[in-house]
Design a protein around this motif. Sequence first.
Motif, PDB file in Angstrom:
ATOM      1  N   GLY A  22     102.834  25.962  39.447  1.00 36.20           N
ATOM      2  CA  GLY A  22     101.842  26.526  40.344  1.00 36.20           C
ATOM      3  C   GLY A  22     102.264  26.745  41.927  1.00 36.20           C
ATOM      4  O   GLY A  22     101.560  27.610  42.533  1.00 36.20           O
ATOM      5  N   ALA A  23     103.569  26.919  42.206  1.00 36.58           N
ATOM      6  CA  ALA A  23     103.959  27.273  43.516  1.00 36.58           C
ATOM      7  C   ALA A  23     104.408  28.741  43.509  1.00 36.58           C
ATOM      8  O   ALA A  23     104.585  29.367  42.384  1.00 36.58           O
ATOM      9  CB  ALA A  23     105.343  26.630  43.876  1.00 36.58           C
ATOM     10  N   SER A  24     104.002  29.334  44.673  1.00 36.15           N
ATOM     11  CA  SER A  24     104.446  30.822  44.750  1.00 36.15           C
ATOM     12  C   SER A  24     105.908  31.092  44.484  1.00 36.15           C
ATOM     13  O   SER A  24     106.692  30.456  44.913  1.00 36.15           O
ATOM     14  CB  SER A  24     103.800  31.393  45.931  1.00 36.15           C
ATOM     15  OG  SER A  24     104.397  32.662  46.188  1.00 36.15           O
ATOM     16  N   SER A  25     106.316  32.239  43.719  1.00 43.68           N
ATOM     17  CA  SER A  25     107.700  32.538  43.394  1.00 43.68           C
ATOM     18  C   SER A  25     108.220  33.450  44.514  1.00 43.68           C
ATOM     19  O   SER A  25     109.295  33.972  44.324  1.00 43.68           O
ATOM     20  CB  SER A  25     107.730  32.957  41.903  1.00 43.68           C
ATOM     21  OG  SER A  25     106.977  34.134  41.892  1.00 43.68           O
ATOM     22  N   VAL A  26     107.295  33.735  45.404  1.00 47.81           N
ATOM     23  CA  VAL A  26     107.796  34.824  46.537  1.00 47.81           C
ATOM     24  C   VAL A  26     109.005  34.316  47.150  1.00 47.81           C
ATOM     25  O   VAL A  26     108.795  33.310  47.784  1.00 47.81           O
ATOM     26  CB  VAL A  26     106.614  35.225  47.479  1.00 47.81           C
ATOM     27  CG1 VAL A  26     106.962  36.424  48.143  1.00 47.81           C
ATOM     28  CG2 VAL A  26     105.472  36.054  46.539  1.00 47.81           C
ATOM     29  N   LEU A  27     109.911  35.346  47.237  1.00 43.07           N
ATOM     30  CA  LEU A  27     111.289  34.845  48.028  1.00 43.07           C
ATOM     31  C   LEU A  27     111.135  36.015  49.215  1.00 43.07           C
ATOM     32  O   LEU A  27     110.769  37.041  49.082  1.00 43.07           O
ATOM     33  CB  LEU A  27     112.551  35.307  47.227  1.00 43.07           C
ATOM     34  CG  LEU A  27     113.736  35.296  48.124  1.00 43.07           C
ATOM     35  CD1 LEU A  27     114.336  33.893  48.698  1.00 43.07           C
ATOM     36  CD2 LEU A  27     114.805  35.886  47.112  1.00 43.07           C
ATOM     37  N   ASP A  28     111.173  35.450  50.487  1.00 49.20           N
ATOM     38  CA  ASP A  28     111.349  36.353  51.524  1.00 49.20           C
ATOM     39  C   ASP A  28     112.408  37.238  51.471  1.00 49.20           C
ATOM     40  O   ASP A  28     113.700  36.959  52.263  1.00 49.20           O
ATOM     41  CB  ASP A  28     111.193  35.618  52.948  1.00 49.20           C
ATOM     42  CG  ASP A  28     111.153  36.392  54.024  1.00 49.20           C
ATOM     43  OD1 ASP A  28     111.212  37.667  54.013  1.00 49.20           O
ATOM     44  OD2 ASP A  28     110.842  35.778  55.249  1.00 49.20           O
ATOM     45  N   TRP A  29     112.634  38.481  51.054  1.00 47.70           N
ATOM     46  CA  TRP A  29     113.417  39.341  50.996  1.00 47.70           C
ATOM     47  C   TRP A  29     113.922  39.801  52.469  1.00 47.70           C
ATOM     48  O   TRP A  29     115.044  40.485  52.368  1.00 47.70           O
ATOM     49  CB  TRP A  29     113.023  40.535  50.131  1.00 47.70           C
ATOM     50  CG  TRP A  29     112.948  40.524  48.876  1.00 47.70           C
ATOM     51  CD1 TRP A  29     113.147  39.225  48.190  1.00 47.70           C
ATOM     52  CD2 TRP A  29     112.818  41.367  47.593  1.00 47.70           C
ATOM     53  NE1 TRP A  29     112.776  39.357  46.697  1.00 47.70           N
ATOM     54  CE2 TRP A  29     112.964  40.715  46.487  1.00 47.70           C
ATOM     55  CE3 TRP A  29     112.652  42.912  47.751  1.00 47.70           C
ATOM     56  CZ2 TRP A  29     112.960  41.224  45.231  1.00 47.70           C
ATOM     57  CZ3 TRP A  29     112.828  43.332  46.600  1.00 47.70           C
ATOM     58  CH2 TRP A  29     112.838  42.771  45.455  1.00 47.70           C
ATOM     59  N   SER A  30     113.014  39.678  53.320  1.00 48.11           N
ATOM     60  CA  SER A  30     113.735  40.235  54.573  1.00 48.11           C
ATOM     61  C   SER A  30     114.933  39.175  55.197  1.00 48.11           C
ATOM     62  O   SER A  30     115.514  39.605  56.157  1.00 48.11           O
ATOM     63  CB  SER A  30     112.535  40.092  55.737  1.00 48.11           C
ATOM     64  OG  SER A  30     112.144  38.893  55.877  1.00 48.11           O
ATOM     65  N   LYS A  31     114.941  37.943  54.464  1.00 47.47           N
ATOM     66  CA  LYS A  31     116.325  37.297  54.906  1.00 47.47           C
ATOM     67  C   LYS A  31     117.549  37.396  54.131  1.00 47.47           C
ATOM     68  O   LYS A  31     118.523  36.745  54.372  1.00 47.47           O
ATOM     69  CB  LYS A  31     115.513  35.610  54.717  1.00 47.47           C
ATOM     70  CG  LYS A  31     114.461  35.451  55.387  1.00 47.47           C
ATOM     71  CD  LYS A  31     114.560  33.924  56.111  1.00 47.47           C
ATOM     72  CE  LYS A  31     113.466  33.598  57.011  1.00 47.47           C
ATOM     73  NZ  LYS A  31     112.763  34.247  58.190  1.00 47.47           N
ATOM     74  N   VAL A  32     117.395  38.305  53.305  1.00 46.00           N
ATOM     75  CA  VAL A  32     118.515  38.575  52.568  1.00 46.00           C
ATOM     76  C   VAL A  32     119.699  39.387  53.296  1.00 46.00           C
ATOM     77  O   VAL A  32     119.108  40.693  54.136  1.00 46.00           O
ATOM     78  CB  VAL A  32     118.385  39.550  51.308  1.00 46.00           C
ATOM     79  CG1 VAL A  32     119.649  39.998  50.454  1.00 46.00           C
ATOM     80  CG2 VAL A  32     117.463  38.781  50.231  1.00 46.00           C
ATOM     81  N   PRO A  33     121.089  39.163  53.546  1.00 45.36           N
ATOM     82  CA  PRO A  33     121.532  39.693  54.699  1.00 45.36           C
ATOM     83  C   PRO A  33     122.057  41.260  54.395  1.00 45.36           C
ATOM     84  O   PRO A  33     122.204  41.942  55.255  1.00 45.36           O
ATOM     85  CB  PRO A  33     122.619  38.856  54.995  1.00 45.36           C
ATOM     86  CG  PRO A  33     122.601  37.767  53.829  1.00 45.36           C
ATOM     87  CD  PRO A  33     121.412  37.813  53.233  1.00 45.36           C
ATOM     88  N   GLY A  34     122.489  41.365  53.119  1.00 48.44           N
ATOM     89  CA  GLY A  34     122.886  42.656  52.790  1.00 48.44           C
ATOM     90  C   GLY A  34     122.482  43.070  51.197  1.00 48.44           C
ATOM     91  O   GLY A  34     122.143  42.232  50.492  1.00 48.44           O
ATOM     92  N   TRP A  35     122.287  44.471  51.486  1.00 50.02           N
ATOM     93  CA  TRP A  35     121.776  45.103  49.975  1.00 50.02           C
ATOM     94  C   TRP A  35     122.576  46.219  49.543  1.00 50.02           C
ATOM     95  O   TRP A  35     123.093  46.858  50.302  1.00 50.02           O
ATOM     96  CB  TRP A  35     120.261  45.515  50.404  1.00 50.02           C
ATOM     97  CG  TRP A  35     119.190  44.554  50.548  1.00 50.02           C
ATOM     98  CD1 TRP A  35     118.988  43.787  51.702  1.00 50.02           C
ATOM     99  CD2 TRP A  35     118.091  44.457  49.928  1.00 50.02           C
ATOM    100  NE1 TRP A  35     117.904  43.094  51.585  1.00 50.02           N
ATOM    101  CE2 TRP A  35     117.316  43.445  50.529  1.00 50.02           C
ATOM    102  CE3 TRP A  35     117.749  44.878  48.518  1.00 50.02           C
ATOM    103  CZ2 TRP A  35     116.114  43.193  49.824  1.00 50.02           C
ATOM    104  CZ3 TRP A  35     116.533  44.613  47.970  1.00 50.02           C
ATOM    105  CH2 TRP A  35     115.707  43.389  48.594  1.00 50.02           C
TER     106      TRP A  35
END
Length: 134
Positions: A22-35
Amino acid sequence: QTVARFADLNAKIRKTMETQDGASSVLDWSKVPGWCVVTTKISPGDPETEQEDFKSVSCAIQNLMLSMWSEGIGTKWTSGPVQKTQEFADICGVDTTKERVVGCVWYGYATGGARYADPRRRKKTVKDVLSHLP
């Protein structure tokens, strides 16, 4: 600015998705260092060429990731539902009449820097993952 737009899109699309507990699966993408957003050419009317191009791009992604790992940079290949949207393509400037997003390679150094990322350290050996068929 682009990563913030990715993060907003991810939160919007995934906020209704939940894990089994039941937990949200949202990952904070703003914390990904490189794309690194990776695309492949589409070949309308030639599915065989399009498939071959996709396989070649997939091999190139793996080679990129292995090269980065050899330099102590961790990577993750992601290709979930967000990357398949037109909005994601628009944010990236992808002309979906000519190419499609294969996925993203997220990358960065381990916490504490490269001294903690030893590319020679492996969890499994080749013998652990290789099978021989008769």
